[in-house]
Design an enzyme around this catalytic site. Structure first.
Site, mmCIF file in Angstrom:
data_model
loop_
_atom_site.group_PDB
_atom_site.id
_atom_site.type_symbol
_atom_site.label_atom_id
_atom_site.label_comp_id
_atom_site.label_asym_id
_atom_site.label_seq_id
_atom_site.Cartn_x
_atom_site.Cartn_y
_atom_site.Cartn_z
ATOM 1 N N PHE A 150 -2.814 48.919 -11.789
ATOM 2 C CA PHE A 150 -2.614 47.549 -11.289
ATOM 3 C C PHE A 150 -1.203 47.327 -10.738
ATOM 4 C CE2 PHE A 150 -5.935 47.324 -14.541
ATOM 5 C CZ PHE A 150 -6.961 46.731 -13.807
ATOM 6 N N GLY A 254 -0.103 32.207 4.448
ATOM 7 C CA GLY A 254 0.690 33.041 5.353
ATOM 8 C C GLY A 254 -0.131 33.535 6.526
ATOM 9 N N GLY A 258 -2.547 42.075 3.693
ATOM 10 C CA GLY A 258 -2.619 43.423 4.267
ATOM 11 C C GLY A 258 -2.410 44.433 3.165
ATOM 12 N N CYS A 261 -4.461 48.181 -0.229
ATOM 13 C CA CYS A 261 -5.435 47.911 -1.294
ATOM 14 C C CYS A 261 -6.385 46.760 -1.001
ATOM 15 C CB CYS A 261 -4.701 47.671 -2.603
ATOM 16 S SG CYS A 261 -3.879 49.159 -3.190
HETATM 17 P P1 NAD Z 1 -1.091 57.494 -1.011
HETATM 18 O O1 NAD Z 1 -1.811 57.718 0.255
HETATM 19 O O2 NAD Z 1 0.275 56.883 -0.996
HETATM 20 O O3 NAD Z 1 -0.951 58.882 -1.808
HETATM 21 C C1 NAD Z 1 -1.950 59.817 -1.953
HETATM 22 C C2 NAD Z 1 -1.309 61.200 -2.073
HETATM 23 O O4 NAD Z 1 -2.315 62.157 -2.392
HETATM 24 C C3 NAD Z 1 -0.655 61.694 -0.789
HETATM 25 O O5 NAD Z 1 0.680 62.078 -1.074
HETATM 26 C C4 NAD Z 1 -1.505 62.889 -0.365
HETATM 27 O O6 NAD Z 1 -0.752 63.900 0.287
HETATM 28 C C5 NAD Z 1 -2.013 63.368 -1.708
HETATM 29 N N1 NAD Z 1 -3.213 64.199 -1.661
HETATM 30 C C6 NAD Z 1 -4.326 64.067 -0.891
HETATM 31 N N2 NAD Z 1 -5.234 65.024 -1.211
HETATM 32 C C7 NAD Z 1 -4.688 65.765 -2.208
HETATM 33 C C8 NAD Z 1 -5.137 66.885 -2.974
HETATM 34 N N3 NAD Z 1 -6.330 67.415 -2.790
HETATM 35 N N4 NAD Z 1 -4.313 67.383 -3.923
HETATM 36 C C9 NAD Z 1 -3.094 66.829 -4.131
HETATM 37 N N5 NAD Z 1 -2.618 65.774 -3.443
HETATM 38 C C10 NAD Z 1 -3.398 65.246 -2.502
HETATM 39 O O7 NAD Z 1 -2.060 56.630 -1.915
HETATM 40 P P2 NAD Z 1 -1.678 55.521 -3.016
HETATM 41 O O8 NAD Z 1 -1.239 54.276 -2.347
HETATM 42 O O9 NAD Z 1 -0.810 56.140 -4.049
HETATM 43 O O10 NAD Z 1 -3.122 55.231 -3.622
HETATM 44 C C11 NAD Z 1 -3.814 56.175 -4.427
HETATM 45 C C12 NAD Z 1 -4.980 55.477 -5.099
HETATM 46 O O11 NAD Z 1 -4.494 54.443 -5.973
HETATM 47 C C13 NAD Z 1 -5.936 54.767 -4.137
HETATM 48 O O12 NAD Z 1 -7.232 54.844 -4.647
HETATM 49 C C14 NAD Z 1 -5.456 53.321 -4.166
HETATM 50 O O13 NAD Z 1 -6.486 52.410 -3.854
HETATM 51 C C15 NAD Z 1 -5.045 53.181 -5.613
HETATM 52 N N6 NAD Z 1 -4.021 52.143 -5.862
HETATM 53 C C16 NAD Z 1 -2.989 51.988 -5.005
HETATM 54 C C17 NAD Z 1 -2.016 51.027 -5.273
HETATM 55 C C18 NAD Z 1 -0.864 50.807 -4.324
HETATM 56 O O14 NAD Z 1 -0.198 49.779 -4.462
HETATM 57 N N7 NAD Z 1 -0.591 51.706 -3.388
HETATM 58 C C19 NAD Z 1 -2.106 50.256 -6.433
HETATM 59 C C20 NAD Z 1 -3.159 50.464 -7.306
HETATM 60 C C21 NAD Z 1 -4.120 51.423 -7.011
#
Ligand code: NAD
Length: 436
Positions: A150, A254, A258, A261
């Protein structure tokens, strides 16, 4: 505890670093070799306040390591976190290929009991799919746990270190015990670790994000109505937010939500409902309202200039989808830039952290300024698209002197209306009367 984190993006890198901070032995894996190299050198590939300091400390103390070799990370780990992308597939549902692909790869090299934790946002039923992967490719018994994340970009370290709650979906007692031990240092103030079944946990994450997106779309509709009836959305916000049942937070109108997520999660939940023969009507409206809200500022600009934007120059303050991040995924600013360019306008942008990412995406379609004031030089109007703190209290005399005309379109309601009258600007914001 020995931990492996697969994926070092916004979630994985923060998770790995914060788990190392409480004394665990963490190894983070990414397929992006360049990222791994940067991280090994102590450089963060993303901007996240506070991350760099923790990264340096934990690398220096040998608790945080990076590799592109999955087997090396998995071998000794007791807990393996999957922090992999789950982007929207062609039909809007979450693309599980990263999560399932990595699960198969891990299953093939696992030789002892592990707790496999899905931190990625995944639809209901994914834990069953991950379990099936392990059953197909390995004889070793593992626990597959749903543990949605979260954290909010921009305050991710704080959110991870002191979460409001931790949700853990599992019925495996051994996994429960291991994860309770791992997470106890983060809930010392008494916030709950909520255990539930995997399906409820998976749905919790989508329901949380969709509810927050609904609040935003609701307030954007209130704002649009305010403009029609001569009310002030900021007053309405204060008026309703004082009711504890509503709450003060997340009521700002706003230019649409975007980020990586909300858009994808609302869409995925709607799709998941549809697949289960349920028409989740509110979500369809939330998406529709958001798409329209991303166009309101450009519509106002077009109206102000009688549709003639060709040759005009607009200074943009803010590109990131929200402050304190360099993340531009689904940022409203990108749609606004595209619309302005399509109408033949020029764009000069400034953002404290996100300019490099926009440059990678749009190249020289947009000019970038060295600071917020340089962006204004000779521009026809200023557009405020991200509410970075540094934009909140500018030198208005300087702003007025640098702009060709004293015109501001504010998509984030940063300034008071009286203040704008005092400084003699034309000022058009969201859900409040325009000042001319
Ligand atoms: P991101 O795109 O920033 O990072 C994903 C990483 O995974 C990248 O560095 C990519 O190179 C790596 N990757 C891809 N395939 C791989 C593999 N086979 N082995 C190893 N590494 C690999 O994504 P994120 O924003 O960190 O989001 C990840 C998940 O968490 C998503 O499901 C997202 O919905 C969820 N999430 C994101 C947030 C946020 O604020 N960004 C918050 C909560 C949940």
């Amino acid at each position: 505890m020995k931990i492996a984190v697969i994926g070092t993006g916004y979630v994985g890198l923060v998770t790995g670093t914060c788990l190392a901070e409480t004394g665990n032995d963490v190894i983070c894996v990414d397929i992006n070799q360049q990222k791994v190299e940067m991280l090994r050198n102590g450089e963060s590939p993303i901007y996240e306040p506070g991350l760099q300091t923790l990264l340096h400390r934990n690398i220096a103390e040998g608790r945080l390591n990076f590799t592109s070799n999955l087997a090396e990370a998995v071998k000794e780990a007791a807990v393996i976190f999957l922090a992999l992308p789950t982007p929207p597939g062609g039909d809007g549902s979450a693309d599980l290929s990263y999560v399932l692909g990595a699960s198969r790869d891990i299953a093939l090299i696992t030789s002892s009991y592990k707790v496999i934790v899905t931190k990625s946002t995944v639809p209901v039923g994914t834990a069953d799919k991950v379990k099936a992967m392990f059953e197909q490719y390995s004889d070793i018994q593992v626990a597959v746990v749903s543990n949605p994340e979260f954290l909010r970009e921009g305050v991710a370290i704080e959110d991870f270190m002191k979460p409001d709650r931790i949700v853990i979906g599992t019925t495996d007692d051994r996994a429960k015990k291991i994860l309770t031990e791992l997470y106890t240092p983060y809930v010392r103030q008494g916030n709950p670790i909520i255990f539930m079944d995997e399906r409820s946990s998976e749905l919790t994450k989508y329901a949380a994000n969709s509810f927050l997106a609904t609040k935003i779309s609701f307030m954007n509709e209130v704002a649009n109505l305010c403009e029609k009836v001569g009310a002030n959305v900021d007053m309405v916000r204060l008026g309703i937010g004082a009711d504890e049942r509503i709450g003060k937070r997340f009521l700002f109108s706003g230019i649409g939500y975007g980020g990586s997520c909300f858009p994808k999660d609302v869409q995925a939940l709607a799709k998941s409902a549809q697949e289960n023969e349920y028409d989740f009507k509110i979500l369809n409206s939330v998406m529709e309202v958001n798409a329209l809200q991303k166009t309101v500022l450009v519509d106002k600009i077009k109206k102000y200039y009688d549709g003639e934007l060709s040759g005009k120059t607009f200074a943009l303050w803010g590109l990131a989808f929200k402050p304190e991040t360099d993340d531009i995924r689904e940022a409203p600013a990108l749609e606004i830039i595209e619309a302005l360019l399509q109408h033949g306008a020029n764009v000069v942008a400034y953002d404290p952290e996100a300019m490099a990412n926009v440059k990678d995406l749009l190249g020289d379609k947009v000019a970038f300024a060295d600071n917020q004031y340089d962006a204004l030089r000779g521009a026809d109007a200023l557009l405020i698209l991200t509410e970075w703190s540094v934009f909140r209290n500018p030198d208005f005399v300087k702003v007025g002197a640098l702009l060709k005309s004293k015109v501001i379109f504010d998509g984030r309601n940063l300034f008071g209306l009286e203040q704008m009258v005092e400084h003699g600007f034309y000022y058009n914001s969201v859900g409040r009367k325009a000042i001319s």
